[in-house]
Write a protein that holds these residues in place. Structure first.
Motif, PDB file in Angstrom:
ATOM      1  N   UNK A 152       0.858  -1.181   0.000  1.00 43.75           N
ATOM      2  CA  UNK A 152       0.000   0.000   0.000  1.00 43.75           C
ATOM      3  C   UNK A 152       0.891   1.227   0.000  1.00 43.75           C
ATOM      4  N   UNK A 153       0.383   2.379  -0.439  1.00 43.74           N
ATOM      5  CA  UNK A 153       1.201   3.594  -0.365  1.00 43.74           C
ATOM      6  C   UNK A 153       1.566   3.907   1.080  1.00 43.74           C
ATOM      7  N   UNK A 154       2.786   4.379   1.266  1.00 39.83           N
ATOM      8  CA  UNK A 154       3.243   4.752   2.609  1.00 39.83           C
ATOM      9  C   UNK A 154       2.513   6.005   3.095  1.00 39.83           C
ATOM     10  N   UNK A 155       2.498   6.181   4.400  1.00 45.59           N
ATOM     11  CA  UNK A 155       1.942   7.395   5.000  1.00 45.59           C
ATOM     12  C   UNK A 155       3.034   8.368   5.440  1.00 45.59           C
ATOM     13  N   UNK A 156       4.293   7.934   5.276  1.00 52.57           N
ATOM     14  CA  UNK A 156       5.418   8.783   5.664  1.00 52.57           C
ATOM     15  C   UNK A 156       6.504   8.693   4.578  1.00 52.57           C
ATOM     16  N   UNK A 157       7.112   9.850   4.271  1.00 56.05           N
ATOM     17  CA  UNK A 157       8.151   9.910   3.240  1.00 56.05           C
ATOM     18  C   UNK A 157       9.266  10.846   3.676  1.00 56.05           C
ATOM     19  N   UNK A 158      10.402  10.681   3.016  1.00 58.20           N
ATOM     20  CA  UNK A 158      11.496  11.626   3.177  1.00 58.20           C
ATOM     21  C   UNK A 158      11.970  12.055   1.801  1.00 58.20           C
ATOM     22  N   UNK A 159      12.099  13.367   1.637  1.00 52.77           N
ATOM     23  CA  UNK A 159      12.622  13.951   0.405  1.00 52.77           C
ATOM     24  C   UNK A 159      14.036  14.432   0.687  1.00 52.77           C
ATOM     25  N   UNK A 160      14.981  14.058  -0.164  1.00 51.35           N
ATOM     26  CA  UNK A 160      16.393  14.381   0.059  1.00 51.35           C
ATOM     27  C   UNK A 160      17.005  14.876  -1.248  1.00 51.35           C
ATOM     28  N   UNK A 161      17.895  15.841  -1.144  1.00 49.78           N
ATOM     29  CA  UNK A 161      18.718  16.251  -2.287  1.00 49.78           C
ATOM     30  C   UNK A 161      20.184  16.101  -1.893  1.00 49.78           C
ATOM     31  N   UNK A 162      20.935  15.371  -2.701  1.00 50.73           N
ATOM     32  CA  UNK A 162      22.383  15.278  -2.525  1.00 50.73           C
ATOM     33  C   UNK A 162      23.072  15.837  -3.773  1.00 50.73           C
ATOM     34  N   UNK A 163      24.308  16.246  -3.621  1.00 55.22           N
ATOM     35  CA  UNK A 163      25.069  16.871  -4.697  1.00 55.22           C
ATOM     36  C   UNK A 163      26.354  16.092  -4.951  1.00 55.22           C
ATOM     37  N   UNK A 164      26.746  16.007  -6.221  1.00 52.06           N
ATOM     38  CA  UNK A 164      27.941  15.248  -6.571  1.00 52.06           C
ATOM     39  C   UNK A 164      28.706  15.940  -7.696  1.00 52.06           C
ATOM     40  N   UNK A 165      29.975  16.335  -7.468  1.00 50.16           N
ATOM     41  CA  UNK A 165      30.781  16.878  -8.565  1.00 50.16           C
ATOM     42  C   UNK A 165      31.114  15.753  -9.547  1.00 50.16           C
TER      43      UNK A 165
END
Length: 361
Positions: A152-165
């Protein structure tokens, strides 16, 4: 752009930055990352920038079990004047929400995310490499974090941005790559998740990619998943063909990712007065055009590689040597123009770049 309060927690231990010369792709990561959480009762909340660090999750977190995850990819460039430029980030936010919709993940506010991204890049600006062909790759992604074993779809999420040269995605750089036409395995079908940027699509491609690599090919060109007849896309790129002066690319469908570089290339080619056609292309037709001497150029388009000329296609053991294995005129012109717009050395007639100004957040 909305005013967003973003908490900032700077690292106390900075990493050693890699040399810009000879950078690999996706091997190094900057000092900080952007994080934002979601719960069904609060929505998206608590945007912040924190030191780059491992993610702590319960073993029952749904990300480990059901593949409900999406991601994006874009790049930041440092201009000669010292300004940081992003290439069409609003299009990435639009596509991320299309992926979210398909994967039953809550929509994100693109303005909030871009505001957080700009602040993150401002903090880690010194990580942007300056050698030719390099950039700062931006990877936003969303994972379900609810601890629950149930489909089932989750009720909690985490959005993350990482950077890489990063340097060039392919070791060949702007030199032509060899592509294997896959006619056994299937990556996506209409009605599936092919047009979403989700991890499962890429997991499904690994076996074919592994076998193609063992034969000396850089990537796989996928055919449709039903008839295994119509050309779709390369594993990391959309694909274009120059046939007797006409530029042709497979028409978008539910199993082809709508590439932002693809869209930019089509706009640019039309701006130059060239004929661009989006339509179904069979591999048989392509081989016939090649046999008749009409296949003049092949190139891929994508965020990672930007423009990647194709020097050879191999289908059922039949070799198609494109333009004598050399980079074509159109591919070279597109590469020079788009990368020039991205790094600020060519005028941006289309309003594609977004400038990050110091302390604007």
């Amino acid at each position: 752009m909305k005013d967003v309060l973003i908490e900032v927690n700077l690292t106390k231990s900075q990493k050693v930055k890699p040399d810009s010369e000879g950078l690999a792709f996706g091997r190094y990561f900057t000092d900080h990352m952007f994080v934002m959480n979601y719960s069904s009762d609060k929505g998206w909340y608590d945007p912040k920038i924190v030191p780059y660090q491992p993610i702590s999750l319960d073993p029952a977190a749904m990300v480990f079990h059901y593949g409900q995850t999406v991601f994006e990819g874009l790049k930041a460039y440092l201009s000669k004047s010292g300004e940081v430029l992003l290439f069409r980030p609003e299009k990435n936010m639009e596509r991320l929400n299309l992926s979210n919709q398909r994967l039953c993940i809550p929509q994100i506010d693109g303005d909030i995310v871009i505001s957080g991204l700009k602040k993150l890049i401002e903090i880690d600006k010194d990580w942007i490499p300056t050698a030719q062909g390099t950039s700062l790759y931006v990877r936003p992604f969303i994972i379900p974090t609810e601890s629950f074993l149930g489909v089932a779809p989750s009720k909690h999420y985490q959005f993350i941005i990482i950077l890489s040269p990063v340097g060039s995605y392919y070791k060949e750089g702007i030199n032509p790559v060899k592509i294997y036409v896959e006619d056994q395995y299937v990556r996506a079908v209409a009605g599936g998740t092919g047009k979403a940027k989700t991890g499962g699509n890429y997991a499904a491609s690994l076996k074919a990619q592994e076998e193609a690599s063992s034969k000396g090919f850089s990537q796989v060109l996928w055919l449709d998943g039903v008839e295994k007849k119509y050309i779709e896309e390369v594993g990391s790129m959309n694909i274009f063909f120059k046939i007797n002066g006409e530029i042709i690319t497979p028409a978008l469908n539910e199993s082809i990712l709508e590439g932002i570089t693809r869209n930019s290339v089509i706009e640019l080619l039309k701006h130059w007065g060239l004929t661009v056609t989006e339509k179904k292309i069979s591999i048989e037709d392509l081989f016939e055009w090649y046999s008749e001497g009409l296949l003049e150029e092949v190139f891929g388009t994508g965020t990672a590689a930007v423009i990647s000329p194709v020097g050879e296609l191999n289908w059922k053991g039949k070799e198609m040597l494109i333009n004598n294995g050399n980079t074509g005129e159109i591919a070279k012109r597109l590469y020079d123009t788009i990368t020039g717009i991205q790094n600020g050395t060519q005028p941006d007639q289309f309003g594609w770049t977004m400038t990050i100004k110091d302390n604007e957040n």
